[in-house]
Design a protein around this motif. Structure first.
Motif, mmCIF file in Angstrom:
data_model
loop_
_atom_site.group_PDB
_atom_site.id
_atom_site.type_symbol
_atom_site.label_atom_id
_atom_site.label_comp_id
_atom_site.label_asym_id
_atom_site.label_seq_id
_atom_site.Cartn_x
_atom_site.Cartn_y
_atom_site.Cartn_z
ATOM 1 N N GLU A 13 19.954 -55.560 -50.606
ATOM 2 C CA GLU A 13 19.766 -55.535 -49.153
ATOM 3 C C GLU A 13 20.010 -56.935 -48.579
ATOM 4 O OE1 GLU A 13 19.400 -53.505 -46.731
ATOM 5 O OE2 GLU A 13 19.397 -51.672 -47.931
ATOM 6 N N TYR B 12 27.734 -50.814 -37.344
ATOM 7 C CA TYR B 12 28.795 -50.680 -38.342
ATOM 8 C C TYR B 12 30.151 -50.446 -37.677
ATOM 9 C CZ TYR B 12 25.296 -50.363 -42.047
ATOM 10 O OH TYR B 12 24.280 -50.646 -42.927
ATOM 11 N N ILE C 195 22.729 -57.488 -37.580
ATOM 12 C CA ILE C 195 21.426 -56.816 -37.668
ATOM 13 C C ILE C 195 20.301 -57.842 -37.786
ATOM 14 C CG2 ILE C 195 19.979 -55.343 -39.128
ATOM 15 C CD1 ILE C 195 22.489 -53.734 -39.804
ATOM 16 N N THR D 67 20.661 -57.907 -45.545
ATOM 17 C CA THR D 67 19.947 -58.235 -44.302
ATOM 18 C C THR D 67 18.580 -58.830 -44.595
ATOM 19 O OG1 THR D 67 19.187 -55.941 -44.199
ATOM 20 C CG2 THR D 67 21.098 -56.521 -42.851
ATOM 21 N N ARG E 91 17.990 -49.346 -40.780
ATOM 22 C CA ARG E 91 19.343 -49.895 -40.965
ATOM 23 C C ARG E 91 20.374 -48.799 -40.762
ATOM 24 N NH1 ARG E 91 22.799 -50.213 -45.106
ATOM 25 N NH2 ARG E 91 21.325 -50.025 -46.826
ATOM 26 N N THR E 92 20.067 -47.617 -41.289
ATOM 27 C CA THR E 92 20.957 -46.474 -41.113
ATOM 28 C C THR E 92 20.153 -45.185 -41.120
ATOM 29 O OG1 THR E 92 22.845 -45.249 -42.026
ATOM 30 C CG2 THR E 92 21.429 -46.402 -43.602
ATOM 31 N N TYR F 41 11.255 -52.773 -39.903
ATOM 32 C CA TYR F 41 12.663 -52.604 -40.275
ATOM 33 C C TYR F 41 12.701 -51.862 -41.607
ATOM 34 C CZ TYR F 41 17.405 -53.896 -41.796
ATOM 35 O OH TYR F 41 18.706 -53.879 -42.249
ATOM 36 N N VAL G 13 14.637 -49.892 -44.690
ATOM 37 C CA VAL G 13 15.923 -49.887 -45.399
ATOM 38 C C VAL G 13 15.854 -48.910 -46.566
ATOM 39 C CG1 VAL G 13 16.407 -52.286 -44.772
ATOM 40 C CG2 VAL G 13 15.213 -51.784 -46.924
ATOM 41 N N TYR H 219 25.721 -57.134 -41.290
ATOM 42 C CA TYR H 219 24.407 -57.589 -41.721
ATOM 43 C C TYR H 219 23.951 -58.818 -40.930
ATOM 44 C CZ TYR H 219 25.566 -54.479 -45.601
ATOM 45 O OH TYR H 219 25.946 -53.404 -46.362
ATOM 46 N N THR I 256 18.209 -46.927 -34.672
ATOM 47 C CA THR I 256 19.000 -47.279 -35.852
ATOM 48 C C THR I 256 20.073 -48.308 -35.488
ATOM 49 O OG1 THR I 256 20.889 -45.747 -35.720
ATOM 50 C CG2 THR I 256 18.781 -44.836 -36.483
ATOM 51 N N PHE I 257 20.607 -48.920 -36.526
ATOM 52 C CA PHE I 257 21.693 -49.884 -36.359
ATOM 53 C C PHE I 257 23.049 -49.285 -36.753
ATOM 54 C CE2 PHE I 257 18.083 -52.869 -36.805
ATOM 55 C CZ PHE I 257 18.303 -53.638 -35.663
#
Length: 504
Positions: free
Chosen positions: A106, A66, A79, A108, A42-43, A96, A98, A76, A61-62
């Motif tokens: 969370e 953002y 993603i 997502t 996610r980050t 995935y 997190v 979210y 990564t996502f």
């Protein structure tokens, strides 16, 4: 349409301590180095990423997501949709990862849980150490004492309970901390001690800072791994703003161990108190005194609580039932706010309100066609207010004067009849004067209605004006060392005329 083997596995990276990462999660992360799985974070802003880099674990990564969206909700959503698209189109398992535990804060993951079944995507969730584990450990409280976890970005004063330990996540930056501070100060004193935790459990990065609430946004270092702990309060005054405490206090007052006076009260004995407190509130409105109004509204609320408590004691309803019924009625009678109806102005809103009232009566089996137009006006209303309500109801069905001139002519007619009654003698003359004076007052209310003036408000202003002017007369007599017995009407009239100029 998803591939038959479409699957997403969500992994919890924990709080950042390598020693706390579960073996199962680590094996899955290592699998991303092969061809059978693809890892997405996610980050990248998390301490465990350094361990991934050191072990040559491949990932995407996502973080760019953002930047592309204005709100976290949009991030979210984006993603979750992208993960499901990848799972449907890729032959590899989608991993995935997190921060913390996948099922704690969370969003997502919640979206994936809701949407994957509809797209025939297999979803597996593997837990990791939650930031709550470190919060309980580092802040040092036992959650069984009473605990709530809240989101700083969507905090409401209605969710705050000073009796519980409160951990608040998603305190990303100083701006979020500032908004959080304002929300907390609606419930807690400005000096209340709160604790900020940065990177709890991460060696070399952890910070635990205790500050008074009003300095919460002065703390440096807010980020993705920041928490705020608001300890449970045992001080009674910290619960004064809660309705629950008010309900508890009133119950204690009425209990066998409570106040003898409160225990003796009944609905009947408190009737006059309810009316008096309502009028004291009106007085503060006339005085334009907000502080006094706050106090008097509290006294009026106490009367409501006492009556509700009496019914709770016999098992009919409670104060919470009163609130529930009121909330339900407000929502039901405002379909233009909470439903599909529309109302462009106050008149349309009133039409909606009256339509809902009529519908409620029909549901109760009341035939509204057999009811009097004048039904629904409380019997105990003050005379002028009741007259105004009766006239409005009659006017609503067309029983009304066409112009103000007609109303004034009727007033003149009633005044003439009052003069005749005053001049009359014999049996029944006194009662006739009462009747004719009532007709005059009723006509005056009609004049007020045509002028769109509330007669109660008008007489209240005149009463205040009379008190001011008469007080001026008393003051002038005191300044001259006189009493009312030592003066006459002519002198008092002189002061009265002077008061009209200086005491308004």
């Amino acid at each position: 349409m998803a591939a038959t083997n479409a699957r997403i596995t969500v992994l919890g990276l924990g709080t950042g301590d390598e020693d706390q990462l579960t073996l199962g999660v680590w094996k899955k992360l290592q699998a991303a180095s092969g061809a059978g799985a693809k890892l997405f974070l996610r980050t990248k802003d998390h301490p465990m990423v350094a361990m991934l880099d050191a072990n040559n674990v491949k990932y995407d990564t996502f973080d760019n997501t953002y930047v592309q969206h204005a709100t976290f909700e949009e991030v979210y959503e984006s993603i979750a949709e992208e993960l499901m698209r990848l799972a449907a189109s890729e032959s590899a398992e989608i991993l995935y990862a997190v921060p913390g535990h996948p099922m704690v804060a969370e969003y997502t993951v919640q979206l994936l849980k809701e949407r994957c079944p509809a797209q025939s995507i297999s979803l597996q969730i593997m837990g990791g150490e939650s930031f709550l584990d470190q919060a309980f450990l580092r802040f040092g409280f036992d959650p069984i004492e009473g605990f709530q976890l809240l989101d700083a970005t969507s905090l409401s004063r209605y969710t705050l309970n000073p009796k519980l330990h409160t951990v608040i996540g998603q305190v990303y930056d100083t701006y979020t901390a500032s908004d959080l501070k304002i929300s907390l100060m609606d419930v807690y004193p400005d000096e209340y001690r709160v604790v900020v935790g940065h990177s709890l459990g991460v060696a070399g990065q952890e910070q635990i800072i205790e500050v008074p609430l009003y300095e919460l946004d002065h703390v440096k270092g807010y980020g993705n791994l920041s928490l705020v702990w608001v300890p449970a309060s045992t001080r009674d005054e910290d619960h004064y703003r809660s309705f629950g405490r008010l309900h508890e206090i009133v119950a204690i007052l009425r209990s066998p161990e409570g106040c003898p006076w409160d225990r003796e009260q009944t609905h009947e004995s408190l009737r006059k108190n309810l009316i008096e407190e309502a009028y004291e509130v009106l007085e503060t409105i006339d005085e334009d005194d907000p502080e006094h109004m706050c106090e008097e509204l509290g006294d009026l609320l106490l009367q409501v609580m006492l009556h509700a408590q009496m019914e709770e004691e016999v098992g009919t309803f409670t104060a919470y039932d009163v609130i529930a019924m009121l909330n339900e009625k407000l929502i039901r009678r405002h379909p233009h706010v909470f439903g599909e109806n529309k109302a462009e102005d106050a008149d349309e809103a009133l039409v909606n309100w009256n339509a809902m009232k009529a519908e409620e009566k029909r549901k109760k089996g009341i035939d509204v066609t057999k009811q009097s137009v004048l039904d629904g006006v409380p019997r105990e209303l003050p005379g002028l207010m009741k007259a105004l309500k009766l006239q409005k109801k009659a006017a609503a069905v067309g029983f009304d004067w066409s112009a103000l001139e007609d109303v004034l002519a009727k007033l003149d007619e009633e005044l003439g009849e009052l003069r005749q009654a005053i001049a009359a003698e014999g049996e029944g003359a006194a009662q006739e004067r009462v009747s004719e004076l009532g007709d005059v007052l009723f006509s005056l209310v009609n004049v007020a209605r045509f002028l769109k003036i509330d007669p109660e408000e008008a007489i209240a202003k005149t009463n205040l004006k009379f008190v001011r002017r008469f007080s001026y007369i008393e003051e002038q007599l005191r300044l001259r060392g006189q009493s009312f017995e030592q003066t006459d009407l002519l002198e008092m009239e002189t002061y009265w005329q002077a008061a009209k100029k200086v005491a308004e």
